[in-house]
Enzyme design. Structure first.
Site, PDB file in Angstrom:
ATOM      1  N   GLY A 261       0.775  -1.232   0.000  1.00 44.05           N
ATOM      2  CA  GLY A 261       0.000   0.000   0.000  1.00 44.05           C
ATOM      3  C   GLY A 261       0.808   1.285   0.000  1.00 44.05           C
TER       4      GLY A 261
ATOM      5  N   ASN B  52       1.354   3.109  -2.630  1.00 40.69           N
ATOM      6  CA  ASN B  52       0.573   4.036  -3.464  1.00 40.69           C
ATOM      7  C   ASN B  52      -0.610   4.588  -2.684  1.00 40.69           C
ATOM      8  OD1 ASN B  52       1.481   4.379  -6.411  1.00 40.69           O
ATOM      9  ND2 ASN B  52       1.829   2.200  -6.006  1.00 40.69           N
TER      10      ASN B  52
ATOM     11  N   LEU C 181      -4.429  -6.893  -7.065  1.00 39.34           N
ATOM     12  CA  LEU C 181      -4.036  -7.958  -7.985  1.00 39.34           C
ATOM     13  C   LEU C 181      -5.153  -8.988  -8.178  1.00 39.34           C
ATOM     14  CD1 LEU C 181      -0.326  -8.298  -6.789  1.00 39.34           C
ATOM     15  CD2 LEU C 181      -1.296  -6.779  -8.535  1.00 39.34           C
TER      16      LEU C 181
ATOM     17  N   ILE D 169     -10.609  -7.656 -12.437  1.00 36.40           N
ATOM     18  CA  ILE D 169     -11.855  -6.920 -12.156  1.00 36.40           C
ATOM     19  C   ILE D 169     -13.000  -7.567 -12.938  1.00 36.40           C
ATOM     20  CG2 ILE D 169     -12.985  -4.657 -12.358  1.00 36.40           C
ATOM     21  CD1 ILE D 169     -10.747  -4.863 -10.238  1.00 36.40           C
TER      22      ILE D 169
ATOM     23  N   ASN E   5      -6.426   2.545 -12.737  1.00 36.51           N
ATOM     24  CA  ASN E   5      -5.406   1.596 -12.284  1.00 36.51           C
ATOM     25  C   ASN E   5      -4.022   2.209 -12.463  1.00 36.51           C
ATOM     26  OD1 ASN E   5      -4.261  -1.021 -11.581  1.00 36.51           O
ATOM     27  ND2 ASN E   5      -3.799  -1.292 -13.747  1.00 36.51           N
TER      28      ASN E   5
ATOM     29  N   HIS F 252      -0.171   1.139 -13.226  1.00 30.11           N
ATOM     30  CA  HIS F 252       0.619  -0.001 -13.708  1.00 30.11           C
ATOM     31  C   HIS F 252       2.090   0.427 -13.777  1.00 30.11           C
ATOM     32  CE1 HIS F 252       1.438  -3.785 -15.667  1.00 30.11           C
ATOM     33  NE2 HIS F 252       2.236  -3.125 -16.480  1.00 30.11           N
TER      34      HIS F 252
HETATM   35  C1  GAR Z   1       2.797  -1.030  -7.577  1.00 28.69           C
HETATM   36  O1  GAR Z   1       4.085  -1.006  -8.140  1.00 28.69           O
HETATM   37  C2  GAR Z   1       1.743  -1.045  -8.672  1.00 28.69           C
HETATM   38  O2  GAR Z   1       2.115  -0.285  -9.780  1.00 28.69           O
HETATM   39  C3  GAR Z   1       1.711  -2.521  -9.004  1.00 28.69           C
HETATM   40  O3  GAR Z   1       1.752  -3.163  -7.743  1.00 28.69           O
HETATM   41  C4  GAR Z   1       2.541  -2.364  -6.852  1.00 28.69           C
HETATM   42  C5  GAR Z   1       1.787  -2.171  -5.556  1.00 28.69           C
HETATM   43  O4  GAR Z   1       2.589  -1.543  -4.593  1.00 28.69           O
HETATM   44  N1  GAR Z   1       0.524  -2.867  -9.745  1.00 28.69           N
HETATM   45  C6  GAR Z   1       0.507  -3.756 -10.727  1.00 28.69           C
HETATM   46  O5  GAR Z   1       1.484  -4.412 -11.048  1.00 28.69           O
HETATM   47  C7  GAR Z   1      -0.835  -3.907 -11.444  1.00 28.69           C
HETATM   48  N2  GAR Z   1      -0.696  -4.666 -12.643  1.00 28.69           N
HETATM   49  P1  GAR Z   1       1.996  -0.848  -3.289  1.00 28.69           P
HETATM   50  O6  GAR Z   1       1.051  -1.857  -2.620  1.00 28.69           O
HETATM   51  O7  GAR Z   1       3.198  -0.560  -2.418  1.00 28.69           O
HETATM   52  O8  GAR Z   1       1.270   0.398  -3.711  1.00 28.69           O
END
Ligand code: GAR
Length: 205
Positions: free
Chosen positions: A12, A14, A91, A94, A108, A110
């Site tokens: 989390g 982000n 992950l 959807i 989203n 990415h």
């Molecule tokens: C992030 O790097 C996000 O971009 C990626 O998962 C990570 C989550 O980190 N998402 C994907 O790969 C979606 N296809 P976080 O939980 O520390 O925010």
């Protein structure tokens, strides 16, 4: 106020960036209504609780099949009357029903420059492993609307990040988070909040 729900599966960071931007007033007109995870152990849920944001878990383990899980996910979100759903490291595929229920209301983040290193199987560290294996000199992050495909919806914002000699997937992941993801995700939310505000002002005129 744009009523926002954030969906998470892991650490989390982000989500934390969004919370920090809202709390510091760097983004305005946004209220964080709920953080939802498919994973009860996600640290992201703890981050939400620390900031007084309702944190809920809807786990596929608690339902007999995918359809029942998808229905529960949708029903849980409905209760918060959200204007925008933010996938911040969520992950889970959807469900089609959810995309139809929230057209252009799901975004989203990415961790690559779409259309590179995206689609089925590209998530988390796998994205950075693939970028390093291909030998790209620039990678980055993308915020896009979610449609029925995987990472195929309209792009809202992108930011490029340099790949350096000696990068490991972990080092590259961290640089892309720091230099791109933690900035463009809150920026995209602000853009959408501003657009909604303008649209509702025009309606009331
Ligand atoms: C992030 O790097 C996000 O971009 C990626 O998962 C990570 C989550 O980190 N998402 C994907 O790969 C979606 N296809 P976080 O939980 O520390 O925010």
């Amino acid at each position: 106020m744009l009523r926002v729900g954030v969906l998470v599966s892991g650490g989390g960071t982000n989500l934390q960036s969004i919370i920090d931007h809202v709390e510091s007033g760097k983004i305005t007109g946004v209220s964080l209504e709920v953080v939802l995870s498919n994973n009860a152990g996600a640290y992201a849920l703890e981050r939400a609780r620390k900031h007084g944001i309702p944190a809920v878990c809807v786990s596929p383990k608690d339902y007999p099949d995918r359809e029942a899980f998808n229905d529960a996910l949708l029903e849980t979100l409905e209760a918060y009357h959200l204007d925008l759903i933010v996938l911040a490291g969520f992950l889970v595929v959807i469900p089609k029903k959810m995309v139809e229920r929230y057209p252009n209301q799901i975004i989203n983040i990415h961790p690559s420059l779409i259309p590179s290193f995206c689609g089925t199987g590209y998530y988390g560290l796998k994205v950075h492993e693939a970028a390093l294996a291909r030998g790209v000199k620039v990678s980055g992050a993308t915020v896009h609307y979610v449609d029925a495909g995987t990472d195929t919806g309209p792009i809202i914002l992108q930011k490029a990040v340099e790949v350096k000699d000696g990068d490991t997937p972990e080092i590259l992941q961290r640089r892309i988070m720091e230099e791109a993801e933690w900035q463009i995700l809150p920026q995209a939310i602000q853009l959408i909040a501003d657009e909604r505000k303008k649209a509702s002002e025009a309606e009331n005129r």
